[in-house]
Design a protein around this motif. Structure first.
Motif, PDB file in Angstrom:
ATOM      1  N   ARG A  85     -30.192  24.820 -31.828  1.00 29.51           N
ATOM      2  CA  ARG A  85     -28.751  24.557 -31.965  1.00 29.51           C
ATOM      3  C   ARG A  85     -28.322  23.382 -31.093  1.00 29.51           C
ATOM      4  NH1 ARG A  85     -28.326  30.183 -31.447  1.00 29.51           N
ATOM      5  NH2 ARG A  85     -27.551  29.938 -29.304  1.00 29.51           N
ATOM      6  N   ASP A  86     -28.792  23.361 -29.872  1.00 24.98           N
ATOM      7  CA  ASP A  86     -28.381  22.318 -28.928  1.00 24.98           C
ATOM      8  C   ASP A  86     -28.956  20.949 -29.286  1.00 24.98           C
ATOM      9  OD1 ASP A  86     -26.996  24.246 -27.575  1.00 24.98           O
ATOM     10  OD2 ASP A  86     -28.438  24.436 -25.914  1.00 24.98           O
ATOM     11  N   SER A  87     -29.998  20.935 -30.106  1.00 25.35           N
ATOM     12  CA  SER A  87     -30.622  19.650 -30.437  1.00 25.35           C
ATOM     13  C   SER A  87     -29.687  18.761 -31.252  1.00 25.35           C
ATOM     14  CB  SER A  87     -31.927  19.869 -31.205  1.00 25.35           C
ATOM     15  OG  SER A  87     -31.666  20.407 -32.496  1.00 25.35           O
ATOM     16  N   GLY A  88     -28.785  19.370 -32.017  1.00 24.74           N
ATOM     17  CA  GLY A  88     -27.860  18.572 -32.823  1.00 24.74           C
ATOM     18  C   GLY A  88     -26.965  17.712 -31.962  1.00 24.74           C
ATOM     19  N   ARG A  89     -26.427  18.284 -30.907  1.00 20.61           N
ATOM     20  CA  ARG A  89     -25.561  17.527 -30.015  1.00 20.61           C
ATOM     21  C   ARG A  89     -26.368  16.526 -29.187  1.00 20.61           C
ATOM     22  NH1 ARG A  89     -22.229  21.153 -26.061  1.00 20.61           N
ATOM     23  NH2 ARG A  89     -21.498  21.925 -28.081  1.00 20.61           N
ATOM     24  N   ALA A  90     -27.562  16.910 -28.798  1.00 17.92           N
ATOM     25  CA  ALA A  90     -28.380  16.035 -27.946  1.00 17.92           C
ATOM     26  C   ALA A  90     -29.007  14.885 -28.719  1.00 17.92           C
ATOM     27  CB  ALA A  90     -29.474  16.859 -27.268  1.00 17.92           C
ATOM     28  N   GLY A  91     -29.204  15.077 -30.023  1.00 21.86           N
ATOM     29  CA  GLY A  91     -29.865  14.041 -30.821  1.00 21.86           C
ATOM     30  C   GLY A  91     -31.371  14.133 -30.790  1.00 21.86           C
ATOM     31  N   SER A  92     -31.912  15.160 -30.149  1.00 26.68           N
ATOM     32  CA  SER A  92     -33.359  15.349 -30.056  1.00 26.68           C
ATOM     33  C   SER A  92     -33.635  16.773 -29.599  1.00 26.68           C
ATOM     34  CB  SER A  92     -33.979  14.357 -29.064  1.00 26.68           C
ATOM     35  OG  SER A  92     -35.301  14.751 -28.730  1.00 26.68           O
ATOM     36  N   VAL A  93     -34.600  17.424 -30.223  1.00 26.01           N
ATOM     37  CA  VAL A  93     -34.952  18.776 -29.814  1.00 26.01           C
ATOM     38  C   VAL A  93     -35.641  18.786 -28.458  1.00 26.01           C
ATOM     39  CG1 VAL A  93     -37.220  18.839 -30.937  1.00 26.01           C
ATOM     40  CG2 VAL A  93     -35.914  20.960 -30.661  1.00 26.01           C
ATOM     41  N   ALA A  94     -36.179  17.643 -28.041  1.00 30.93           N
ATOM     42  CA  ALA A  94     -36.873  17.582 -26.753  1.00 30.93           C
ATOM     43  C   ALA A  94     -35.915  17.727 -25.578  1.00 30.93           C
ATOM     44  CB  ALA A  94     -37.643  16.267 -26.632  1.00 30.93           C
ATOM     45  N   ILE A  95     -34.694  17.235 -25.722  1.00 31.63           N
ATOM     46  CA  ILE A  95     -33.762  17.248 -24.596  1.00 31.63           C
ATOM     47  C   ILE A  95     -33.389  18.672 -24.179  1.00 31.63           C
ATOM     48  CG2 ILE A  95     -31.441  16.553 -23.855  1.00 31.63           C
ATOM     49  CD1 ILE A  95     -31.868  13.998 -25.556  1.00 31.63           C
ATOM     50  N   PRO A  96     -32.947  19.539 -25.086  1.00 32.46           N
ATOM     51  CA  PRO A  96     -32.687  20.921 -24.660  1.00 32.46           C
ATOM     52  C   PRO A  96     -33.954  21.671 -24.284  1.00 32.46           C
ATOM     53  CG  PRO A  96     -32.348  20.683 -27.024  1.00 32.46           C
ATOM     54  CD  PRO A  96     -32.504  19.311 -26.472  1.00 32.46           C
ATOM     55  N   LEU A  97     -35.095  21.303 -24.868  1.00 26.67           N
ATOM     56  CA  LEU A  97     -36.360  21.946 -24.492  1.00 26.67           C
ATOM     57  C   LEU A  97     -36.695  21.648 -23.033  1.00 26.67           C
ATOM     58  CD1 LEU A  97     -39.669  21.321 -24.142  1.00 26.67           C
ATOM     59  CD2 LEU A  97     -38.957  23.488 -25.174  1.00 26.67           C
ATOM     60  N   VAL A  98     -36.623  20.386 -22.652  1.00 28.13           N
ATOM     61  CA  VAL A  98     -36.941  20.010 -21.272  1.00 28.13           C
ATOM     62  C   VAL A  98     -35.936  20.626 -20.307  1.00 28.13           C
ATOM     63  CG1 VAL A  98     -37.121  18.067 -19.669  1.00 28.13           C
ATOM     64  CG2 VAL A  98     -38.147  17.901 -21.949  1.00 28.13           C
ATOM     65  N   LYS A  99     -34.668  20.662 -20.682  1.00 27.83           N
ATOM     66  CA  LYS A  99     -33.650  21.298 -19.843  1.00 27.83           C
ATOM     67  C   LYS A  99     -33.975  22.773 -19.616  1.00 27.83           C
ATOM     68  CE  LYS A  99     -28.628  22.069 -19.621  1.00 27.83           C
ATOM     69  NZ  LYS A  99     -28.606  23.537 -19.647  1.00 27.83           N
ATOM     70  N   SER A 100     -34.324  23.475 -20.688  1.00 26.56           N
ATOM     71  CA  SER A 100     -34.667  24.894 -20.574  1.00 26.56           C
ATOM     72  C   SER A 100     -35.933  25.098 -19.752  1.00 26.56           C
ATOM     73  CB  SER A 100     -34.847  25.506 -21.969  1.00 26.56           C
ATOM     74  OG  SER A 100     -33.636  25.474 -22.697  1.00 26.56           O
ATOM     75  N   LEU A 101     -36.908  24.185 -19.913  1.00 30.79           N
ATOM     76  CA  LEU A 101     -38.146  24.296 -19.152  1.00 30.79           C
ATOM     77  C   LEU A 101     -37.880  24.095 -17.661  1.00 30.79           C
ATOM     78  CD1 LEU A 101     -41.187  24.616 -18.963  1.00 30.79           C
ATOM     79  CD2 LEU A 101     -41.435  22.186 -19.578  1.00 30.79           C
ATOM     80  N   LYS A 102     -37.043  23.156 -17.323  1.00 34.21           N
ATOM     81  CA  LYS A 102     -36.701  22.952 -15.917  1.00 34.21           C
ATOM     82  C   LYS A 102     -36.020  24.187 -15.334  1.00 34.21           C
ATOM     83  CE  LYS A 102     -36.398  17.900 -15.839  1.00 34.21           C
ATOM     84  NZ  LYS A 102     -35.527  16.723 -15.617  1.00 34.21           N
ATOM     85  N   GLU A 103     -35.151  24.802 -16.129  1.00 35.23           N
ATOM     86  CA  GLU A 103     -34.486  26.016 -15.661  1.00 35.23           C
ATOM     87  C   GLU A 103     -35.499  27.133 -15.440  1.00 35.23           C
ATOM     88  OE1 GLU A 103     -31.645  26.720 -18.713  1.00 35.23           O
ATOM     89  OE2 GLU A 103     -30.225  25.189 -18.004  1.00 35.23           O
ATOM     90  N   ALA A 104     -36.453  27.269 -16.354  1.00 32.08           N
ATOM     91  CA  ALA A 104     -37.466  28.319 -16.232  1.00 32.08           C
ATOM     92  C   ALA A 104     -38.360  28.069 -15.022  1.00 32.08           C
ATOM     93  CB  ALA A 104     -38.310  28.379 -17.508  1.00 32.08           C
ATOM     94  N   VAL A 105     -38.777  26.833 -14.830  1.00 28.41           N
ATOM     95  CA  VAL A 105     -39.618  26.492 -13.680  1.00 28.41           C
ATOM     96  C   VAL A 105     -38.861  26.728 -12.383  1.00 28.41           C
ATOM     97  CG1 VAL A 105     -40.792  24.587 -12.483  1.00 28.41           C
ATOM     98  CG2 VAL A 105     -41.075  24.863 -14.959  1.00 28.41           C
ATOM     99  N   GLY A 106     -37.583  26.362 -12.363  1.00 28.93           N
ATOM    100  CA  GLY A 106     -36.773  26.497 -11.165  1.00 28.93           C
ATOM    101  C   GLY A 106     -36.599  27.925 -10.692  1.00 28.93           C
ATOM    102  N   LEU A 107     -36.721  28.870 -11.603  1.00 32.45           N
ATOM    103  CA  LEU A 107     -36.598  30.284 -11.206  1.00 32.45           C
ATOM    104  C   LEU A 107     -37.732  30.703 -10.286  1.00 32.45           C
ATOM    105  CD1 LEU A 107     -35.591  31.895 -14.631  1.00 32.45           C
ATOM    106  CD2 LEU A 107     -34.099  31.480 -12.665  1.00 32.45           C
ATOM    107  N   PHE A 108     -38.879  30.046 -10.394  1.00 27.14           N
ATOM    108  CA  PHE A 108     -40.055  30.439  -9.615  1.00 27.14           C
ATOM    109  C   PHE A 108     -40.424  29.420  -8.534  1.00 27.14           C
ATOM    110  CE2 PHE A 108     -40.415  32.184 -13.924  1.00 27.14           C
ATOM    111  CZ  PHE A 108     -40.508  33.530 -13.651  1.00 27.14           C
ATOM    112  N   ASN A 109     -40.131  28.145  -8.803  1.00 24.76           N
ATOM    113  CA  ASN A 109     -40.544  27.098  -7.863  1.00 24.76           C
ATOM    114  C   ASN A 109     -39.606  25.909  -8.009  1.00 24.76           C
ATOM    115  OD1 ASN A 109     -41.789  25.213  -6.253  1.00 24.76           O
ATOM    116  ND2 ASN A 109     -43.793  25.340  -7.244  1.00 24.76           N
ATOM    117  N   ALA A 110     -38.542  25.903  -7.247  1.00 26.55           N
ATOM    118  CA  ALA A 110     -37.544  24.842  -7.345  1.00 26.55           C
ATOM    119  C   ALA A 110     -38.141  23.480  -7.022  1.00 26.55           C
ATOM    120  CB  ALA A 110     -36.378  25.143  -6.404  1.00 26.55           C
ATOM    121  N   GLU A 111     -39.139  23.446  -6.164  1.00 26.58           N
ATOM    122  CA  GLU A 111     -39.738  22.171  -5.781  1.00 26.58           C
ATOM    123  C   GLU A 111     -40.522  21.531  -6.924  1.00 26.58           C
ATOM    124  OE1 GLU A 111     -42.072  22.871  -2.330  1.00 26.58           O
ATOM    125  OE2 GLU A 111     -40.347  23.191  -1.011  1.00 26.58           O
TER     126      GLU A 111
END
Length: 401
Positions: free
Chosen positions: A67-93
């Motif tokens: 859904r978010d890819s439509g506004r971003a213009g690329s499915v990679a942008i919300p994917l990378v955002k979500s991945l950063k959020e997931a990684v940050g839950l365990f290792n912010a560094e």
């Protein structure tokens, strides 16, 4: 995928290009990127472990990413955002090292190569089945007489085996070309913002080699963001294959008409029925193959039209290509699966083939009937058929090795 397209494809190809599977392929890219960069000393090992450990599709809201890819213009942008959020839950560094030195097209093109590899493997397997079925019929009916037809009219007597060998030949060639073209096309994409991999401090080529090995894709040696020739060549091969399958389907449909009655697709409950006429047996495998043959040229044309891409990143053409690509693969595999399923059980009425010859002979002067339509003429084709079958079998085995 609309209600009118689903039955023209296969469940396996639909799954290969599903949102879930594509996001999983993108995460495989991100995990391979982090692992390769850590191996080359570009990012810390603990950061890479955190990223790799988070690249599990079940941890992500795939529907939201789409859904978010439509506004971003690329499915990679919300994917990378979500991945950063997931990684940050365990290792912010580790968060700054997610997607490090890469760009949206890198992850999307590489993911598309991964899911396309799945689909092409399905196509190649079913091509082999279809070709093998035709070669078996060619051997069995090497001397079975049938009318050869040119410009839709009786021309002379040939053998049904020769016709089957003729159908099989382009499928064998197509399988060989697909394997070769796929080998050149299915490569990792990694070029960073403009193809220089500048952020990777001279280690970009080594990272790409490691990623290619990890993902089982080829290493192109450079970025191919707007150089789409080898990729589109694969699409063109799929279009050629669809055309060859459509030719077989057209012949089977014509030979299966009631007035001709020489062939019929396999009969089984629920296959080829009519909503109004219980006596009908519609050639549904031929229908699927002909539908693909009618649609594939438009998909291939769209890929070719998308090749003139702007500078180092396309504005519109690449996005159009991405939308057309899965549709071509879905049609292509639907076509070959339909015939691979139907051809082994093809119902061949040799008696009707002979009867059609004899009916024509009865209407002709004896001299013309004997010169052009003597059933014994089919025997002359048998030697040719057996030689062709041996050659095609050798080609199939060579491609499989």
């Amino acid at each position: 995928m609309s209600i009118f397209e689903g039955f023209l494809s296969t469940s396996e190809t639909l799954a290969a290009f599903s949102d879930h599977n594509f996001v999983a392929a993108m995460l495989r890219f991100e995990a391979a990127l982090a692992g390769a960069q850590a191996a080359e000393g570009l990012i810390p090992e603990p950061a890479a472990r955190s990223i790799v450990g988070s690249c599990k599709v079940e941890l992500f809201d795939v529907a939201k990413i789409v859904r978010d890819s439509g506004r971003a213009g690329s499915v990679a942008i919300p994917l990378v955002k979500s991945l950063k959020e997931a990684v940050g839950l365990f290792n912010a560094e580790a968060v700054p090292f997610v997607h490090f030195g890469s760009t949206s097209q890198d992850v999307i093109d590489s993911a598309m190569a991964l899911v396309t590899r799945e689909a092409v493997a399905l196509v190649e397997a079913d091509l082999a089945k279809a070709a093998q079925a035709l070669l078996a019929h060619a051997t069995q009916h090497a001397a079975t007489p049938i009318l050869a037809r040119t410009l839709m009219q009786p021309a002379s007597v040939t053998s049904f085996g020769l016709k089957c060998a003729g159908w099989a030949a382009p499928l064998v060639r197509s399988r060989a070309r697909l394997a070769d073209t796929a080998r050149r096309a299915l490569k990792v994409q990694l070029g960073g913002a403009v193809g220089t991999l500048a952020q990777m401090k001279g280690q970009g080529a080594a990272v790409r080699r490691r990623m290619a090995q990890e993902l089982g894709l080829g290493d192109p040696g450079q970025t191919w963001h707007t150089q789409r020739d080898e990729w589109v060549a694969l699409g063109c091969e799929l279009g050629l294959m669809a055309g060859s399958l459509g030719k077989i389907a057209r012949d089977i449909a014509l030979m299966g008409q009631y007035e001709v009655g020489e062939l019929a697709e396999p009969s089984e409950p629920g296959r080829g029925g009519s909503s109004a006429m219980p006596h009908k047996r519609n050639p549904v495998a031929s229908m699927v193959a002909l539908a693909a043959a009618g649609r594939a040229p438009q998909r291939v044309a769209a890929l070719l039209a998308a090749m003139p891409q702007e500078h180092e990143r396309a504005l519109g053409p690449w996005q159009a290509e991405l939308a057309e690509w899965p549709q071509l693969l879905m049609s292509a595999h639907g076509s070959v699966r339909a015939l691979a399923t139907a051809l082994p059980g093809l119902q061949i009425d040799a008696a009707r083939m002979l009867a059609n010859i004899e009916r024509l002979r009865a209407e002709l002067p004896a001299e013309a009937a004997d010169e052009w339509f003597d059933p014994a003429l089919a025997a002359h084709a048998a030697t040719i058929v057996h030689a062709q079958v041996r050659d095609l079998q050798d080609q199939l085995e060579s491609t499989s090795r």
